[in-house]
Enzyme design. Structure first.
Site, PDB file in Angstrom:
ATOM      1  N   ASP A   1       1.165   5.760  16.942  1.00  0.00           N
ATOM      2  CA  ASP A   1       0.765   4.366  17.158  1.00  0.00           C
ATOM      3  C   ASP A   1       1.745   3.749  18.158  1.00  0.00           C
ATOM      4  OD1 ASP A   1       3.089   3.938  15.762  1.00  0.00           O
ATOM      5  OD2 ASP A   1       2.216   2.604  14.262  1.00  0.00           O
TER       6      ASP A   1
ATOM      7  N   TRP B   1       0.832  -1.214   0.000  1.00  0.00           N
ATOM      8  CA  TRP B   1       0.000   0.000   0.000  1.00  0.00           C
ATOM      9  C   TRP B   1       0.868   1.266   0.000  1.00  0.00           C
ATOM     10  CZ3 TRP B   1      -0.252  -3.907   3.639  1.00  0.00           C
ATOM     11  CH2 TRP B   1       0.516  -3.729   4.782  1.00  0.00           C
ATOM     12  N   ARG B   2       2.172   1.095  -0.072  1.00  0.00           N
ATOM     13  CA  ARG B   2       3.059   2.246   0.103  1.00  0.00           C
ATOM     14  C   ARG B   2       3.645   2.715  -1.213  1.00  0.00           C
ATOM     15  NH1 ARG B   2       7.750   1.791   4.504  1.00  0.00           N
ATOM     16  NH2 ARG B   2       6.067   2.482   5.873  1.00  0.00           N
TER      17      ARG B   2
ATOM     18  N   TYR C   1      -6.147   8.313  15.533  1.00  0.00           N
ATOM     19  CA  TYR C   1      -4.917   7.773  14.943  1.00  0.00           C
ATOM     20  C   TYR C   1      -5.071   7.632  13.417  1.00  0.00           C
ATOM     21  CZ  TYR C   1      -1.718   4.632  12.878  1.00  0.00           C
ATOM     22  OH  TYR C   1      -0.817   4.103  11.984  1.00  0.00           O
TER      23      TYR C   1
ATOM     24  N   GLU D   1      -4.705   1.151   6.599  1.00  0.00           N
ATOM     25  CA  GLU D   1      -4.685   1.627   7.988  1.00  0.00           C
ATOM     26  C   GLU D   1      -5.785   0.965   8.821  1.00  0.00           C
ATOM     27  OE1 GLU D   1      -2.538   3.157   9.718  1.00  0.00           O
ATOM     28  OE2 GLU D   1      -1.195   3.646   8.062  1.00  0.00           O
TER      29      GLU D   1
ATOM     30  N   LEU E   1      -9.414 -11.952  10.118  1.00  0.00           N
ATOM     31  CA  LEU E   1      -8.631 -10.752  10.433  1.00  0.00           C
ATOM     32  C   LEU E   1      -8.988 -10.190  11.817  1.00  0.00           C
ATOM     33  CD1 LEU E   1      -6.465  -9.207   8.863  1.00  0.00           C
ATOM     34  CD2 LEU E   1      -8.232  -7.885   7.759  1.00  0.00           C
ATOM     35  N   GLY E   2     -10.145 -10.626  12.347  1.00  0.00           N
ATOM     36  CA  GLY E   2     -10.525 -10.232  13.703  1.00  0.00           C
ATOM     37  C   GLY E   2     -11.068  -8.806  13.787  1.00  0.00           C
TER      38      GLY E   2
ATOM     39  N   THR F   1      -9.570  -9.792  23.037  1.00  0.00           N
ATOM     40  CA  THR F   1      -8.843  -8.713  23.719  1.00  0.00           C
ATOM     41  C   THR F   1      -9.115  -8.692  25.221  1.00  0.00           C
ATOM     42  OG1 THR F   1      -9.258  -7.471  21.719  1.00  0.00           O
ATOM     43  CG2 THR F   1      -8.298  -6.243  23.538  1.00  0.00           C
TER      44      THR F   1
ATOM     45  N   GLN G   1      -4.583  -3.180  15.219  1.00  0.00           N
ATOM     46  CA  GLN G   1      -4.518  -4.416  16.033  1.00  0.00           C
ATOM     47  C   GLN G   1      -4.054  -5.632  15.240  1.00  0.00           C
ATOM     48  OE1 GLN G   1      -5.594  -3.977  19.195  1.00  0.00           O
ATOM     49  NE2 GLN G   1      -6.880  -2.180  19.044  1.00  0.00           N
ATOM     50  N   THR G   2      -3.498  -5.447  14.063  1.00  0.00           N
ATOM     51  CA  THR G   2      -3.120  -6.598  13.232  1.00  0.00           C
ATOM     52  C   THR G   2      -1.736  -6.353  12.632  1.00  0.00           C
ATOM     53  OG1 THR G   2      -5.463  -6.721  12.675  1.00  0.00           O
ATOM     54  CG2 THR G   2      -4.009  -8.115  11.410  1.00  0.00           C
TER      55      THR G   2
END
Ligand code: SF4
Length: 353
Positions: free
Chosen positions: A146, A23-24, A128, A45, A88-89, A300, A50-51
């Protein structure tokens, strides 16, 4: 307070050491005028919350292949997006992802707003993410904070207050370092520094462009930062999951309510998850075989222990809940991880029978 390090030193390091991520836009290309697609920045993002980067890469590429533009994603069926997100949660992210795509598509003509305060109004975008999109997609001098950035700032300044209380102090340090130019590259550079050099366990200070001004390095105790308030131990919750297989192989599933844990995802019928074992209403009044092993999964805020009961039924069996899905249409990969664990346990028990 004057900063002891300079953003220019980090940018210089980033130009040579930036991670290659799908993605960069690489720093050399950015300097040549290539801009990242805000859709890619936003999608990555949200997935990265959390991943880990390693996990996100394949999901990101699959999403882009299936929905190349935000318009495509906005038009997608909810069930398809939830299925692609499975594993992916933190499933609220997927629901908000869709809501956000639709708002951007309908209200902003498919273009993300550039100002942080407008980004913050979109579903699923918190401080964020708004700062990260503002910096990376639009080169705004936002303060991106982050876990990686917090760690680097805490070590640079030996911030002795523990997290989360120290967040504001760390944010002030991060804000003072953020440059007006190349803000997007700078935001990604601090994240890369935290992920590859100033790592949680063994910071490789010898490769760090900021080591001369780093107080943690100077005092030899960088690794002890950031300080953290001790975590409470997670409670254990108990539940029951029912796996019903019809004689033709169809499986009984139900979609979980939109609100709450695993909201909107497919799952096995079962009980609520409570701190004391509960006896639920089963989805059919049949003979259940309770498996000797239970499924364990950690969320979590709690550990879950699920008792699994399995049964085979006919198409005449009356149901209390759930809907049969033909076996050809059943893809365990569409289930969230805990439900996949239930399936693999049930499947091995049925095969062993
Ligand atoms: Fe982290 Fe070491 Fe660099 Fe300090 S010198 S920021 S502790 S890697």
């Amino acid at each position: 307070m004057r900063e002891t390090v300079k953003s220019s030193a980090l940018l210089h390091w980033y130009d040579r050491n930036a991670r290659v991520l799908p993605w960069r836009v690489a720093p050399a290309d950015r300097l040549a005028g290539v801009r990242p697609d805000p859709y890619h920045v936003w999608l990555s993002e949200i997935m990265l919350q959390q991943t880990t980067v390693v996990t996100v890469k394949s999901y990101f590429l699959r999403f882009l292949q299936r929905w190349p533009t935000i318009g495509d994603l906005a038009a997608a069926k909810d069930a398809n997006v939830m299925a692609e997100w499975a594993g992916l949660g933190y499933y609220a992210r997927a629901r908000n992802l869709l809501k956000c795509a639709r708002v951007v598509n309908e209200t902003h003509a498919g273009m993300f707003p550039t100002a942080e305060k407008e980004l913050l109004k979109l579903p699923g975008i918190g401080p964020y993410t708004a700062a990260a999109i503002g910096a990376i997609a639009f080169d705004r001098p936002t303060t991106v904070l982050d876990g990686n950035v917090e760690r680097v700032m805490a070590r640079l300044h030996r911030v002795s207050d523990p997290l989360p209380g120290a967040k504001e102090t760390l944010r002030e340090h991060a804000a003072r370092l953020t440059p007006e130019k190349r803000s997007g590259d700078y935001a990604q550079a601090v994240m890369d520094l935290g992920a590859t050099v100033c790592t949680p366990r063994n910071p490789v200070c010898g490769f760090c462009p900021w080591r001369e001004g780093c107080l943690g390095h100077k005092e030899g105790d960088a690794q002890s930062f950031p300080r953290k308030t001790p975590k409470k131990t997670k409670p254990i919750r108990f539940g029951v999951a029912y796996v019903v297989i019809r004689q033709d192989g169809a499986v009984l599933l139900e979609r979980r309510p939109d609100k709450g844990l695993l909201g909107g995802m497919l799952g096995w019928p079962g009980s609520d998850w409570a701190e004391t074992p509960v006896e639920p209403c089963p989805p059919a009044d049949v003979n259940w075989q309770e498996l000797g092993e239970e499924v364990r999964h950690t969320f979590t805020h709690f550990h879950l222990r699920l008792t699994v009961r399995v049964a085979q039924t006919t198409d005449q069996t009356p149901l209390n809940s759930g809907v049969f899905l033909e076996r050809n249409n059943f893809r365990p990969a569409d289930l969230p991880t805990v439900m996949r664990k239930v399936w693999s346990l049930a499947q091995s028990a049925i095969e062993a029978d």
